[in-house]
Design a protein around this motif. Structure first.
Motif, PDB file in Angstrom:
ATOM      1  N   MET A 102       0.992  -0.905  -0.174  1.00  0.00           N
ATOM      2  CA  MET A 102      -0.217  -0.008  -0.373  1.00  0.00           C
ATOM      3  C   MET A 102       1.285   1.204   0.003  1.00  0.00           C
ATOM      4  O   MET A 102       2.341   1.399   0.411  1.00  0.00           O
ATOM      5  CB  MET A 102      -0.774   0.289   1.248  1.00  0.00           C
ATOM      6  CG  MET A 102      -1.553   1.476   1.391  1.00  0.00           C
ATOM      7  SD  MET A 102      -3.224   1.606   2.438  1.00  0.00           S
ATOM      8  CE  MET A 102      -3.081   0.091   3.837  1.00  0.00           C
ATOM      9  N   GLY A 103       0.613   2.012  -0.903  1.00  0.00           N
ATOM     10  CA  GLY A 103       1.660   3.474  -0.857  1.00  0.00           C
ATOM     11  C   GLY A 103       0.999   4.605   0.014  1.00  0.00           C
ATOM     12  O   GLY A 103      -0.710   4.689  -0.103  1.00  0.00           O
ATOM     13  N   SER A 104       1.587   5.310   0.312  1.00  0.00           N
ATOM     14  CA  SER A 104       1.249   7.159   1.116  1.00  0.00           C
ATOM     15  C   SER A 104       1.403   7.807   0.916  1.00  0.00           C
ATOM     16  O   SER A 104       3.367   8.095   0.295  1.00  0.00           O
ATOM     17  CB  SER A 104       0.449   6.349   2.764  1.00  0.00           C
ATOM     18  OG  SER A 104       1.111   7.068   3.503  1.00  0.00           O
ATOM     19  N   VAL A 142       4.632   2.304   2.029  1.00  0.00           N
ATOM     20  CA  VAL A 142       6.090   2.652   0.961  1.00  0.00           C
ATOM     21  C   VAL A 142       5.356   4.215   0.222  1.00  0.00           C
ATOM     22  O   VAL A 142       3.711   4.153   0.450  1.00  0.00           O
ATOM     23  CB  VAL A 142       6.340   1.886  -0.353  1.00  0.00           C
ATOM     24  CG1 VAL A 142       7.011   0.160   0.349  1.00  0.00           C
ATOM     25  CG2 VAL A 142       5.187   1.739  -1.156  1.00  0.00           C
ATOM     26  N   SER A 143       6.593   4.910  -0.566  1.00  0.00           N
ATOM     27  CA  SER A 143       5.318   5.705  -0.838  1.00  0.00           C
ATOM     28  C   SER A 143       4.542   5.143  -2.152  1.00  0.00           C
ATOM     29  O   SER A 143       5.201   4.310  -2.946  1.00  0.00           O
ATOM     30  CB  SER A 143       6.530   6.401  -1.209  1.00  0.00           C
ATOM     31  OG  SER A 143       7.509   5.937  -2.529  1.00  0.00           O
ATOM     32  N   ALA A 162       3.434   9.919 -12.669  1.00  0.00           N
ATOM     33  CA  ALA A 162       3.166   9.453 -14.335  1.00  0.00           C
ATOM     34  C   ALA A 162       4.199   8.562 -14.660  1.00  0.00           C
ATOM     35  O   ALA A 162       4.382   7.353 -15.702  1.00  0.00           O
ATOM     36  CB  ALA A 162       2.615  10.602 -15.533  1.00  0.00           C
ATOM     37  N   ALA A 163       5.310   8.359 -14.949  1.00  0.00           N
ATOM     38  CA  ALA A 163       6.470   8.320 -15.011  1.00  0.00           C
ATOM     39  C   ALA A 163       6.549   6.569 -13.857  1.00  0.00           C
ATOM     40  O   ALA A 163       6.451   5.348 -14.909  1.00  0.00           O
ATOM     41  CB  ALA A 163       7.797   8.551 -14.312  1.00  0.00           C
ATOM     42  N   ALA A 164       5.990   6.690 -12.452  1.00  0.00           N
ATOM     43  CA  ALA A 164       5.758   5.270 -11.854  1.00  0.00           C
ATOM     44  C   ALA A 164       4.890   4.645 -12.489  1.00  0.00           C
ATOM     45  O   ALA A 164       5.292   3.676 -12.076  1.00  0.00           O
ATOM     46  CB  ALA A 164       6.033   5.841 -10.188  1.00  0.00           C
TER      47      ALA A 164
END
Length: 97
Positions: free
Chosen positions: A1-3, A11-12, A40-42
């Motif tokens: 899960m990102g935050s 994680v980010s 967008a790149a990620a």
């Protein structure tokens, strides 16, 4: 899960997007553009499941005009992704029951 502010096992958002096969967009619609465009790149050309609804803070409909819809905006913000609109017909307060 990102935050945006990861703690413990989180994680980010950029790391979560980069390391995933698919991205699920589960946030207020009003925050989506400002959150997604820098990622967008990620996100790359992954599938994005869009579960947002265009609502104001009081849950009233957010007026987007007559020329577009919320479902059309995410692909405009991230033209390289494949977007699936899903899970947005049942509100969170119902899902928690």
């Amino acid at each position: 899960m990102g935050s945006r502010t990861p703690v413990k096992e989180q994680v980010s958002l950029a790391s979560a997007c980069a390391d995933s096969d698919m991205v699920i967009l589960a946030m207020p619609y009003t925050a989506a553009r400002d959150t997604l465009v820098p990622l967008a790149a990620a996100i790359g050309n992954k599938i994005v499941v869009d579960a947002t609804n265009p609502l104001n803070d009081d849950w009233s409909p957010l007026q987007l005009g007559e020329s577009t819809s919320a479902g059309e905006n995410v692909p405009d913000w991230l033209p390289q992704v494949r977007v699936v609109k899903a899970f947005n017909t049942i509100f969170a307060d119902i899902m928690t029951k």
